[in-house]
Design an enzyme around this catalytic site. Structure first.
Site, short mmCIF file in Angstrom:
data_model
loop_
_atom_site.label_atom_id
_atom_site.label_comp_id
_atom_site.label_asym_id
_atom_site.label_seq_id
_atom_site.Cartn_x
_atom_site.Cartn_y
_atom_site.Cartn_z
N HIS A 154 0.81 -1.22 0.00
CA HIS A 154 0.00 0.00 0.00
C HIS A 154 0.85 1.28 0.00
O HIS A 154 0.32 2.37 -0.21
CB HIS A 154 -0.93 0.04 1.21
CG HIS A 154 -2.01 -1.00 1.19
ND1 HIS A 154 -2.93 -1.10 0.17
CD2 HIS A 154 -2.31 -1.99 2.08
CE1 HIS A 154 -3.76 -2.11 0.43
NE2 HIS A 154 -3.40 -2.66 1.57
N ASP A 190 -2.93 -10.52 -2.38
CA ASP A 190 -3.48 -10.10 -1.09
C ASP A 190 -4.97 -9.80 -1.25
O ASP A 190 -5.43 -9.49 -2.35
CB ASP A 190 -2.73 -8.84 -0.65
CG ASP A 190 -3.06 -8.40 0.76
OD1 ASP A 190 -2.30 -8.76 1.68
OD2 ASP A 190 -4.07 -7.69 0.94
N HIS A 192 -6.48 -7.21 -0.33
CA HIS A 192 -6.63 -5.79 -0.66
C HIS A 192 -5.72 -5.41 -1.82
O HIS A 192 -4.59 -5.90 -1.94
CB HIS A 192 -6.29 -4.93 0.55
CG HIS A 192 -7.08 -5.27 1.77
ND1 HIS A 192 -6.60 -6.11 2.76
CD2 HIS A 192 -8.32 -4.91 2.16
CE1 HIS A 192 -7.50 -6.24 3.70
NE2 HIS A 192 -8.56 -5.53 3.37
N ASP A 279 -4.65 -12.90 3.99
CA ASP A 279 -5.91 -12.37 4.49
C ASP A 279 -7.07 -12.78 3.59
O ASP A 279 -8.22 -12.40 3.84
CB ASP A 279 -5.86 -10.85 4.64
CG ASP A 279 -5.24 -10.14 3.46
OD1 ASP A 279 -4.86 -10.80 2.48
OD2 ASP A 279 -5.13 -8.89 3.50
#
Length: 334
Positions: A154, A190, A192, A279
């Protein structure tokens, strides 16, 4: 597969984050990395390769901010960890700002990524783990694993967010380019979207970024990772996003990954970097996919079947009790 991790990556331990309208315990805990390290049978200490590879990705002013912000926060009399509360959503530009509150907004995009006195040091060694794995593969290893913590995908060239401070996958990719590799692909799996990685390589054609993630219409980081984002300039077509709906399990995820792997094969990379988030597991407390522990071995085997030299860099995953088994499943499947 060689594995790299430094215990210095555990020092970063913020107390709280802002999540869904309230302050809660920081989810990206040191125990995440310790659990994974123990489950995979330990890891090698990475060498300190200095900050040249980090500076090749991140701006000098941003790195100075990371190093100085916690002390400036304390000097201003602020309690707790350094955290922003105002952000420049339009007209973002370089300005001379003295107050630490404004600087944090300049160099971040959320309030879930606090800075402590140990944050930059831990992120630095996370990057060193990624560089160690990269150089192991450049030196002839088939694959290597970097237990990156804090995670990285990120973080942009000059901003933090999503628990990320230094973009380890981008640092690894740029290090490979600087070492003479012509084309590098990054596969981000991931839950996200890796908005920072996409941003860093948005207008470049030598790094192909592909991501399978939760639809940003419903999930963080919301503003990036939509299917129509394909890159610009020399990078047009070198970004590929395949968002999936909440509740997706192995079959839709595997189909999306097959599409991505075919696109990467057409790109013909000299090196693959996998941004690995677990995740996506069915019991993750902040995510909503339905992968099981055994599914990670299946996905890894599909990737490994293409035969590319591969660096696996750890990203998210917050069900601490299951993290070790999920990562071990992926590495075993690879």
């Amino acid at each position: 597969m060689r594995r790299f991790f430094s215990a210095r990556q555990l020092a970063h331990a913020p107390a709280l984050e802002l999540h869904n309208g309230g302050f809660t315990a920081f989810a990206e805990t040191p125990s995440r990395a310790a659990t994974i390290r123990d489950a995979i049978g330990g890891a090698e200490e990475p060498a300190d390769r200095g900050d040249a590879a980090i500076r090749a990705v991140h701006s000098a002013d941003y790195l100075a901010f990371l190093a100085e912000a916690p002390a400036r926060w304390a000097a201003a009399g602020r309690p707790g960890d350094a955290m922003g509360y105002v952000w420049p959503v339009v007209g973002r530009r370089s300005l001379r700002i003295e107050r630490i509150d404004g600087l944090i907004g300049r160099y971040s995009f959320d309030a879930s990524t606090p800075l402590t006195a140990d944050s930059y040091g831990s992120a630095y060694w996370s990057a060193q783990s990624a560089l160690a794995a990269t150089h192991a593969v450049l030196g002839g290893e088939r694959a290597a694993f970097a237990l990156c913590r804090p995670p990285g995908h990120h973080a942009g060239s000059d901003y933090l967010g999503g628990y990320c401070y230094l973009n380890t996958a981008a640092i690894a990719a740029q290090a490979a380019i600087d070492a003479g590799r012509q084309r590098v692909a990054i596969l981000d799996i991931d839950y996200h979207h890796g908005n920072g990685t996409q941003d860093i390589f948005w207008d470049r054609g030598d790094v192909f970024y592909a991501s399978i993630h939760a639809d940003p219409a419903t999930d963080y980081p919301f503003y990036w990772g939509h299917a129509d984002e394909r890159g610009e300039g020399d990078g047009h077509g070198a970004t590929l996003n395949l968002p999936l709906p909440q509740g997706s399990g192995l079959e839709p995820f595997r189909r999306a990954q097959a599409t991505v792997l075919e696109a990467i094969a057409r790109f013909a990379p000299d090196l693959l970097i996998v941004s690995l988030g677990v995740d996506t597991w069915e019991g993750d407390p902040i995510s909503h996919f339905k992968l099981t522990t055994g599914d990670y071995a299946v996905l890894a085997a599909d990737i490994a079947g293409f035969g590319w030299p591969t660096v696996v860099a750890m990203e998210g995953g917050y069900a601490v009790d299951a993290l070790g088994a999920n990562v071990a499943s992926f590495l075993g499947g690879f």
